[in-house]
Structure formats: C-alpha cells, structure tokens
Write a protein that holds these residues in place. Structure first.
Motif, PDB file in Angstrom:
ATOM      1  N   GLU A 189       0.820  -1.216   0.000  1.00 34.75           N
ATOM      2  CA  GLU A 189       0.000   0.000   0.000  1.00 34.75           C
ATOM      3  C   GLU A 189       0.856   1.270   0.000  1.00 34.75           C
ATOM      4  O   GLU A 189       0.476   2.286  -0.598  1.00 34.75           O
ATOM      5  CB  GLU A 189      -0.928   0.005   1.221  1.00 34.75           C
ATOM      6  CG  GLU A 189      -2.095  -0.979   1.101  1.00 34.75           C
ATOM      7  CD  GLU A 189      -2.770  -1.239   2.440  1.00 34.75           C
ATOM      8  OE1 GLU A 189      -2.598  -0.410   3.358  1.00 34.75           O
ATOM      9  OE2 GLU A 189      -3.456  -2.273   2.563  1.00 34.75           O
ATOM     10  N   LEU A 190       2.003   1.214   0.665  1.00 31.58           N
ATOM     11  CA  LEU A 190       2.884   2.389   0.736  1.00 31.58           C
ATOM     12  C   LEU A 190       3.719   2.561  -0.524  1.00 31.58           C
ATOM     13  O   LEU A 190       4.279   3.625  -0.766  1.00 31.58           O
ATOM     14  CB  LEU A 190       3.818   2.276   1.948  1.00 31.58           C
ATOM     15  CG  LEU A 190       3.163   2.250   3.326  1.00 31.58           C
ATOM     16  CD1 LEU A 190       4.213   2.048   4.412  1.00 31.58           C
ATOM     17  CD2 LEU A 190       2.372   3.521   3.590  1.00 31.58           C
ATOM     18  N   ASN A 191       3.805   1.507  -1.334  1.00 29.08           N
ATOM     19  CA  ASN A 191       4.594   1.537  -2.564  1.00 29.08           C
ATOM     20  C   ASN A 191       4.087   2.665  -3.473  1.00 29.08           C
ATOM     21  O   ASN A 191       2.902   2.765  -3.744  1.00 29.08           O
ATOM     22  CB  ASN A 191       4.476   0.182  -3.279  1.00 29.08           C
ATOM     23  CG  ASN A 191       5.373   0.086  -4.484  1.00 29.08           C
ATOM     24  OD1 ASN A 191       6.225   0.932  -4.717  1.00 29.08           O
ATOM     25  ND2 ASN A 191       5.171  -0.946  -5.282  1.00 29.08           N
ATOM     26  N   GLY A 192       5.009   3.503  -3.929  1.00 33.75           N
ATOM     27  CA  GLY A 192       4.640   4.632  -4.776  1.00 33.75           C
ATOM     28  C   GLY A 192       4.603   5.942  -4.017  1.00 33.75           C
ATOM     29  O   GLY A 192       4.909   6.999  -4.574  1.00 33.75           O
ATOM     30  N   ARG A 193       4.253   5.884  -2.713  1.00 38.79           N
ATOM     31  CA  ARG A 193       4.307   7.108  -1.886  1.00 38.79           C
ATOM     32  C   ARG A 193       5.733   7.411  -1.460  1.00 38.79           C
ATOM     33  O   ARG A 193       6.114   8.573  -1.287  1.00 38.79           O
ATOM     34  CB  ARG A 193       3.466   6.940  -0.616  1.00 38.79           C
ATOM     35  CG  ARG A 193       1.967   6.854  -0.805  1.00 38.79           C
ATOM     36  CD  ARG A 193       1.333   6.693   0.582  1.00 38.79           C
ATOM     37  NE  ARG A 193      -0.052   6.335   0.507  1.00 38.79           N
ATOM     38  CZ  ARG A 193      -1.060   7.184   0.707  1.00 38.79           C
ATOM     39  NH1 ARG A 193      -0.802   8.456   0.974  1.00 38.79           N
ATOM     40  NH2 ARG A 193      -2.310   6.766   0.646  1.00 38.79           N
ATOM     41  N   VAL A 209       7.042  -8.767  -2.439  1.00 39.56           N
ATOM     42  CA  VAL A 209       6.830  -7.342  -2.151  1.00 39.56           C
ATOM     43  C   VAL A 209       7.630  -6.384  -3.033  1.00 39.56           C
ATOM     44  O   VAL A 209       7.298  -5.207  -3.102  1.00 39.56           O
ATOM     45  CB  VAL A 209       7.139  -6.998  -0.666  1.00 39.56           C
ATOM     46  CG1 VAL A 209       6.326  -7.865   0.267  1.00 39.56           C
ATOM     47  CG2 VAL A 209       8.627  -7.083  -0.350  1.00 39.56           C
ATOM     48  N   SER A 210       8.676  -6.860  -3.704  1.00 37.72           N
ATOM     49  CA  SER A 210       9.571  -5.917  -4.387  1.00 37.72           C
ATOM     50  C   SER A 210       9.431  -5.969  -5.896  1.00 37.72           C
ATOM     51  O   SER A 210       8.990  -6.965  -6.469  1.00 37.72           O
ATOM     52  CB  SER A 210      11.024  -6.186  -3.992  1.00 37.72           C
ATOM     53  OG  SER A 210      11.502  -7.374  -4.600  1.00 37.72           O
ATOM     54  N   GLN A 211       9.843  -4.873  -6.525  1.00 32.61           N
ATOM     55  CA  GLN A 211       9.912  -4.811  -7.983  1.00 32.61           C
ATOM     56  C   GLN A 211      11.364  -4.797  -8.477  1.00 32.61           C
ATOM     57  O   GLN A 211      11.639  -5.065  -9.641  1.00 32.61           O
ATOM     58  CB  GLN A 211       9.195  -3.553  -8.508  1.00 32.61           C
ATOM     59  CG  GLN A 211       7.691  -3.565  -8.290  1.00 32.61           C
ATOM     60  CD  GLN A 211       7.317  -3.236  -6.854  1.00 32.61           C
ATOM     61  OE1 GLN A 211       7.786  -2.240  -6.298  1.00 32.61           O
ATOM     62  NE2 GLN A 211       6.472  -4.059  -6.252  1.00 32.61           N
ATOM     63  N   ARG A 212      12.283  -4.457  -7.578  1.00 32.45           N
ATOM     64  CA  ARG A 212      13.713  -4.487  -7.885  1.00 32.45           C
ATOM     65  C   ARG A 212      14.419  -5.261  -6.783  1.00 32.45           C
ATOM     66  O   ARG A 212      14.054  -5.144  -5.608  1.00 32.45           O
ATOM     67  CB  ARG A 212      14.309  -3.065  -7.965  1.00 32.45           C
ATOM     68  CG  ARG A 212      13.751  -2.215  -9.109  1.00 32.45           C
ATOM     69  CD  ARG A 212      14.223  -2.701 -10.457  1.00 32.45           C
ATOM     70  NE  ARG A 212      13.753  -1.862 -11.550  1.00 32.45           N
ATOM     71  CZ  ARG A 212      12.595  -1.998 -12.169  1.00 32.45           C
ATOM     72  NH1 ARG A 212      11.753  -2.950 -11.775  1.00 32.45           N
ATOM     73  NH2 ARG A 212      12.249  -1.212 -13.163  1.00 32.45           N
TER      74      ARG A 212
END
Length: 248
Positions: A189-193, A209-212
């Motif tokens: 949910e915090l991803n992007g903020r 949970v990760s993209q990198r």
C-alpha cells in the motif's frame, strides 16, 4: 537515492566493497543474500546509522536528490527524517501510542498545534493500517501492543515526518505469519508514496513485495535488476546458486 563506489570498513575489515546502485523512488527494492553478506550494513549507510559505530567508516558517495548525504553540511537529524528506518525488532518508545507518532513531527516543527498533531497521528496510523485497532486507546503505551502492531506503529512513526525513503531491516523476522502478511500488505500500500528498501532473509518475501532486487554476497553486490528477472533468469552464476538453494 544513488550510491557510487561505496565501501564500508569496520576498523581494518572491509564489510562492503565498491557498491554502486540507483534506487528508484517508485518501486520497492529488496536486498537479499546469505547472513553476513553485508546487506544490512549497506542499508545502514543510507541514513548514516553507521555513524553510531566508532570503528565504522564509509568511502564513496551516497546521494539523496543529488545531495551527498556524507557532506559536512548535511544535518544528520534532518537526513534521518527524510530517510526513515524500521528495525528488525519493533522498538516503540516507552510512551503512549499517540506520543510515539507525535514525537517526530514535534521535534521537526511539522505541526502548528494540537489539531495539526491530531491530524498527523490519525493519518499516519491510517496509512500504517493501525488506526481502527488503536483509535480508542491512543493513551495506552506503545509497548503494550502485540509484536505485529508494534512494528506497524514503528512504520507509522517513520511516515509521520513525511520521509522520502523508508529503510526496513528484516521488518518481519520477529513476527508470526499473520503479522508478516499484514506488514507485506502495508508495504504494498505504501509503494509509490515512498522509496522503500527492504532487507530480507526470505527470498519468497522479496519476490512478493519488491519490484527491484539486489543480491549481495561476501560484501559485494553481485547482481541488481528487476525482481522477476533476478528470480527467474539471473545473469550471474552465484545468484542462480543462491536462488536455487545451493548455498545460503
């Protein structure tokens, strides 16, 4: 954040060797690797937590928005507001739930008065997915919460000062599977903020949970790229060996 040629020494021992990485603001980045590989040490350089260790020294450059965080003009207190930290073991202050959240905004002058503080506390607890569980007992001690709730309180405390980056050092290692799932949902949910960097000993968690993902081994960053590529098509043989469980 961007690091170039970062090495970390504890006395004569080199713990991190020449790490360069660009950390994007729009993704969750995971640091993985076997115990003792340097991933937590490297994480701690990103908000100068290693300053608290007398024998530690850092070489190379680490930039936040183009500014060298190790420059003599950098205010370390302000830096740690911009780059928040959530530790392996939940560490709420021995104060009320309300005061745990309000403490940072107070010392950084982010609130004009009680009304502002109330809004920050409520907003931070809502973002951390904790508001509905604690809204009727804000005067209770933060240490009276369960382990998972304490960790979410610590995340709420970190985001109360509106950071740019949140560092998480194995935030679920002391938690049960249900609490871990809640923390992972919160990270999503915090991803992007915020730019979020998580050190984890769980490859499954990194994949979720990760993209990198950056893979560390023996103080070096062996490989860094999209999480899907690291886990399904790694370039380096050492990465492949770790992912497939040949060591670690």
């Amino acid at each position: 954040m961007r690091t170039k040629g970062v090495s970390v020494y504890y006395g004569d021992k080199k713990a991190i060797d020449d790490v360069s990485i660009d950390i994007p603001s729009e993704f969750v980045t995971a640091f993985i690797g076997p115990s003792g590989c340097g991933k937590s040490t490297f994480l701690r350089t990103l908000n100068r937590m290693n300053d608290t260790i007398p024998s530690a020294r850092v070489e190379g450059s680490i930039e936040l928005d183009g500014e060298d965080i190790y420059s003599s003009g950098m205010d370390v207190v302000q830096l740690r507001a911009r780059v928040g930290m959530v530790f392996q073991k939940p560490n709420p202050f021995p104060k009320s739930i309300y005061e745990n959240i309000a403490y940072g905004p107070k010392i950084h002058g982010l609130a004009e008065g009680k009304t502002d503080l109330d809004e920050i506390v409520e907003r931070s607890l809502k973002r951390a997915g904790l508001w509905n569980e604690v809204k009727d007992r804000l005067t209770d001690s933060g240490t009276a919460l369960s382990g998972g709730q304490q960790q979410r309180l610590c995340i709420a405390r970190a985001i109360a000062v509106d950071p740019e980056v949140i560092l998480m050092d194995e935030p679920c290692s002391a938690l049960d599977p249900i609490a871990t799932a809640k923390i992972e949902e919160l990270i999503d949910e915090l991803n992007g903020r915020y730019a979020i960097i998580i050190v984890t000993h769980s490859m499954q968690q990194a994949a979720r949970v990760s993209q990198r993902t950056a893979f560390f081994h023996l103080g070096k960053m062996v490989e860094y790229g999209r999480t899907s590529d690291i886990f399904t098509n790694p370039i380096e043989e050492r990465t492949k060996d770790y992912i497939t469980g040949r060591y670690g």
